[in-house]
Design an enzyme around this catalytic site. Sequence first.
Site, PDB file in Angstrom:
ATOM      1  N   ASN A  43     -46.688 -47.900  83.207  1.00 24.52           N
ATOM      2  CA  ASN A  43     -47.172 -48.860  82.211  1.00 24.52           C
ATOM      3  C   ASN A  43     -48.412 -48.323  81.496  1.00 24.52           C
ATOM      4  OD1 ASN A  43     -47.373 -51.711  81.093  1.00 24.52           O
ATOM      5  ND2 ASN A  43     -49.320 -51.544  82.167  1.00 24.52           N
TER       6      ASN A  43
ATOM      7  N   ALA B 101     -59.575 -54.213  79.820  1.00 22.87           N
ATOM      8  CA  ALA B 101     -60.036 -53.651  81.087  1.00 22.87           C
ATOM      9  C   ALA B 101     -58.945 -53.692  82.153  1.00 22.87           C
ATOM     10  CB  ALA B 101     -61.266 -54.412  81.567  1.00 22.87           C
ATOM     11  N   GLY B 102     -57.978 -54.603  81.994  1.00 24.24           N
ATOM     12  CA  GLY B 102     -56.935 -54.752  83.021  1.00 24.24           C
ATOM     13  C   GLY B 102     -55.962 -53.580  83.025  1.00 24.24           C
ATOM     14  N   CYS B 103     -55.285 -53.378  84.187  1.00 19.26           N
ATOM     15  CA  CYS B 103     -54.327 -52.268  84.298  1.00 19.26           C
ATOM     16  C   CYS B 103     -52.951 -52.651  83.734  1.00 19.26           C
ATOM     17  CB  CYS B 103     -54.147 -51.842  85.746  1.00 19.26           C
ATOM     18  SG  CYS B 103     -55.455 -50.774  86.325  1.00 19.26           S
ATOM     19  N   VAL B 104     -52.566 -53.901  83.891  1.00 19.00           N
ATOM     20  CA  VAL B 104     -51.220 -54.312  83.461  1.00 19.00           C
ATOM     21  C   VAL B 104     -51.330 -55.519  82.530  1.00 19.00           C
ATOM     22  CG1 VAL B 104     -48.964 -55.142  84.161  1.00 19.00           C
ATOM     23  CG2 VAL B 104     -50.166 -53.511  85.588  1.00 19.00           C
TER      24      VAL B 104
END
Lengths: 177, 104
Positions: A43, B101-104
């Site tokens: 992702n 900032a989030g990964c997903v």
Amino acid sequence: MTTTEEATTVIPDFGDDDEERKICFICSKGNLDMAYPALIMANGALSEGVEVDIFFTFWGMDMINKGTWEKLQFSMLGNTAMHMPGSTKHIPQGLGGLPGMTAFATHMLKKQIADLEVPEVPEFMQMLHDMGARFWACKMSVDMMGLTKDDMFDGVEDIINVNEFIELSNGSQVIFI
Amino acid sequence: MSVATIAGHEVQIDEEGFMTVYDEWDEEVGTALAGQIGIEMTEAHWKVIRFLRSDFAEQGQTATIRRVATVGGVPTKELFTLFPKKPAKKMAYVAGLPKPAGCV
């Protein structure tokens, strides 16, 4: 003051003219905690404009098998990094073998993942497919497990042998999980 | 941190060029930022940018691609068409927001 600063206007480099980068992930495990690393990294790679192929082999087939992909499990057994919640104290390995412990650990892990708004495996696979990832199933694993393409997620491109995989991963960075 | 002039507005930017002050942005600035990275704004682009702006105001952080798709209702594939190759960063840039900032 402002005139000199105006001249410093910076436009981010989004790497549009960079050489194409490719990453191949090999997913060989069907445990819930071993499914996520490739999905999350894929992702990230896709959202950075990197081309992504994922090759599923052996127990990793459970990630694309529609009969199993919703049922991946997490076991405490063999994982010495299991701690009591909010503590650094290890959970004794023997506890992982008690009846119901795998179901409990799976439930807890799924909850923690959902709390971060990260999707479950089937939805995650669809999202990666929408982002342009290509999925490949390993011929030997398919033969061993008696599977056909009908058993698999529609987003799987094809069943390929290892030679074809080596060919398509030419020039890629390869990550084995 | 420095000051840049975008569409006649003086705005604070970080070392990469992302705006750092939420209220210094308006749609004129957004159009100019998009133009700088080769994007011509259409109604479909604005739907994404307006969602990012309002979501940031509520959540205090920039929405990820998944959040724009699931909460903002713009399909993932479309985001890659509107903001090619690196949609998360490009959307944030045009919206005058920090990178997600989030990964997903």
